[in-house]
Design a protein around this motif. Structure first.
Motif, PDB file in Angstrom:
ATOM      1  N   ASN A 211       0.788  -1.236   0.000  1.00  0.00           N
ATOM      2  CA  ASN A 211       0.000   0.000   0.000  1.00  0.00           C
ATOM      3  C   ASN A 211       0.821   1.288   0.000  1.00  0.00           C
ATOM      4  OD1 ASN A 211      -2.917  -0.971   0.284  1.00  0.00           O
ATOM      5  ND2 ASN A 211      -1.903  -2.115   1.911  1.00  0.00           N
ATOM      6  N   SER A 212       2.138   1.191   0.036  1.00  0.00           N
ATOM      7  CA  SER A 212       2.978   2.385   0.089  1.00  0.00           C
ATOM      8  C   SER A 212       3.179   3.012  -1.290  1.00  0.00           C
ATOM      9  CB  SER A 212       4.343   2.063   0.699  1.00  0.00           C
ATOM     10  OG  SER A 212       4.232   1.813   2.071  1.00  0.00           O
ATOM     11  N   LYS A 213       3.300   4.320  -1.301  1.00  0.00           N
ATOM     12  CA  LYS A 213       3.564   5.040  -2.547  1.00  0.00           C
ATOM     13  C   LYS A 213       5.053   5.061  -2.881  1.00  0.00           C
ATOM     14  CE  LYS A 213      -0.511   8.029  -2.396  1.00  0.00           C
ATOM     15  NZ  LYS A 213      -1.022   9.420  -2.443  1.00  0.00           N
ATOM     16  N   VAL A 214       5.887   4.706  -1.897  1.00  0.00           N
ATOM     17  CA  VAL A 214       7.335   4.626  -2.105  1.00  0.00           C
ATOM     18  C   VAL A 214       7.820   3.263  -1.628  1.00  0.00           C
ATOM     19  CG1 VAL A 214       9.598   5.571  -1.490  1.00  0.00           C
ATOM     20  CG2 VAL A 214       7.643   7.110  -1.785  1.00  0.00           C
ATOM     21  N   VAL A 215       8.590   2.578  -2.454  1.00  0.00           N
ATOM     22  CA  VAL A 215       9.172   1.285  -2.076  1.00  0.00           C
ATOM     23  C   VAL A 215      10.668   1.328  -2.353  1.00  0.00           C
ATOM     24  CG1 VAL A 215       9.266  -1.188  -2.581  1.00  0.00           C
ATOM     25  CG2 VAL A 215       7.052  -0.033  -2.500  1.00  0.00           C
ATOM     26  N   VAL A 216      11.448   0.910  -1.368  1.00  0.00           N
ATOM     27  CA  VAL A 216      12.898   0.766  -1.530  1.00  0.00           C
ATOM     28  C   VAL A 216      13.228  -0.710  -1.405  1.00  0.00           C
ATOM     29  CG1 VAL A 216      15.176   1.398  -0.669  1.00  0.00           C
ATOM     30  CG2 VAL A 216      13.289   3.037  -0.499  1.00  0.00           C
ATOM     31  N   SER A 217      13.805  -1.282  -2.457  1.00  0.00           N
ATOM     32  CA  SER A 217      14.132  -2.708  -2.460  1.00  0.00           C
ATOM     33  C   SER A 217      15.627  -2.925  -2.576  1.00  0.00           C
ATOM     34  CB  SER A 217      13.431  -3.417  -3.623  1.00  0.00           C
ATOM     35  OG  SER A 217      12.070  -3.613  -3.365  1.00  0.00           O
ATOM     36  N   GLY A 218      16.076  -4.008  -1.972  1.00  0.00           N
ATOM     37  CA  GLY A 218      17.493  -4.341  -2.011  1.00  0.00           C
ATOM     38  C   GLY A 218      17.751  -5.705  -2.620  1.00  0.00           C
TER      39      GLY A 218
END
Length: 331
Positions: A211-218
């Motif tokens: 549901n987030s508008k920002v996603v940081v993936s590693g």
């Protein structure tokens, strides 16, 4: 391709059409327009007049509605008998269902009963160049390969994976014809009795990711679990959620529910930041529809740059710590 309409079998969630149904409706509407066929929603349930109307809002030309108390909650035998009878009467060309637990169950049983070809968990659906056939594209080998499957039976069935398509737009001005059909069921046809429904608790990390508008993936470019904090700190600074590649979750660097990709979850945030991710198709198919994608990788030939809106070719350890600090200073 045979004559007949394109069907979407509805699935409800908390009193309205499920997200995966709306996504399936989007692709079905596109196919209907290209093939000059009507889009028909199949609404099976109980006291489902509003759901039938909602199907029209999301693109259906017609709705076939079956309303029966024995269909209030999903049951394999009852729903299969009803759907099979409807297919016998109306003879659709294509039947699409959500690739949910219930959708997979219903599609498999009906396709076996009717001898109809079925492709499961499609992530893409494309017309051939001459529009005479359909490419049903689905992942295999744990998402490392995508197969173009063709159905040889006249009627085609497919289940559609969550996040494969954008949600159909809602237009409450659309008028839809609702055709009412009888279920013709008895308790003997159902053979099961619904006792209770208990909603399972969702992992809060997964809920935030979806549901987030920002996603940081590693990815593995982080080097090891001792550096995973950089993903979490950047996500926290941006008010976003944390995601990961399959390789990272398999290694145990983070919660398995955070896997983004074909065999994980599909996300479409406004901003997706990929840190140390090579760009394997297993992962990119789960995030390629994000509005803006920023990739940081020290390999200029990394496949992730083919998907990214913006790319930074550098060691992420030279970029991310300063980026986190700068964001915090600007707050």
């Amino acid at each position: 391709m045979k004559k007949g309409n394109i069907w979407v079998v509805n699935e409800a969630s908390e009193g309205s059409l499920s997200l995966i149904t709306k996504e399936t409706m989007s692709k079905a509407r596109e196919l209907s327009d290209e093939l000059n066929k009507e889009l028909v929603a199949i609404e099976i349930g109980y006291k489902n007049e509003e759901l039938a109307k909602e199907s029209g809002y999301y693109g259906a030309d017609k709705v076939v509605k079956v309303d029966d108390e024995l269909l209030e909650n999903y049951n394999t035998l009852g729903y299969a008998k009803v759907l099979e009878a409807l297919m016998e009467k109306y003879d659709p060309a294509i039947v699409m269902l959500p690739a949910s637990h219930n959708g997979r169950d219903l599609a498999g049983r009906v396709s076996a009963r009717r001898g109809v070809g079925l492709v499961a968990d499609c992530s893409a659906v494309e017309l051939t160049e001459d529009k005479a056939d359909i490419k049903w594209i689905r992942p295999s080998f744990d998402g490392k390969l995508f197969c173009d499957v063709r159905i040889l039976s006249e009627t085609m069935m497919a289940t559609i994976g969550r996040g494969s398509f954008v949600e159909a737009p809602r237009d409450e001005k659309r008028q839809v014809e609702i055709i009412k059909e009888e279920a013709g069921l008895s308790e003997e046809d159902v053979k099961t009795k619904f006792i209770d429904f208990e909603k399972a608790d969702i992992n809060p990390l997964l809920d935030k990711l979806l549901n987030s508008k920002v996603v940081v993936s590693g990815g593995r470019g982080l080097g090891g679990p001792e550096n995973w904090h950089l993903v979490e700190e950047l996500a926290d600074a941006l008010g976003g959620a944390v995601g990961a590649t399959k390789a990272v979750t398999d290694l145990g660097w983070c919660d398995k529910d955070l896997q983004v990709g074909v065999t994980g979850v599909q996300v479409k945030p406004d901003l997706y930041i990929a840190l140390g991710i090579s760009g394997a198709i297993q992962h990119t198919k789960g995030m390629e529809n994000s509005a803006t994608i920023i990739a940081i990788n020290n390999d200029p030939d990394a496949a992730i740059f083919n998907t990214a809106s913006y790319g930074i070719v550098d060691d992420l350890f030279n970029i991310v710590p300063d980026l986190i600090e700068e964001i915090k200073n600007r707050k």
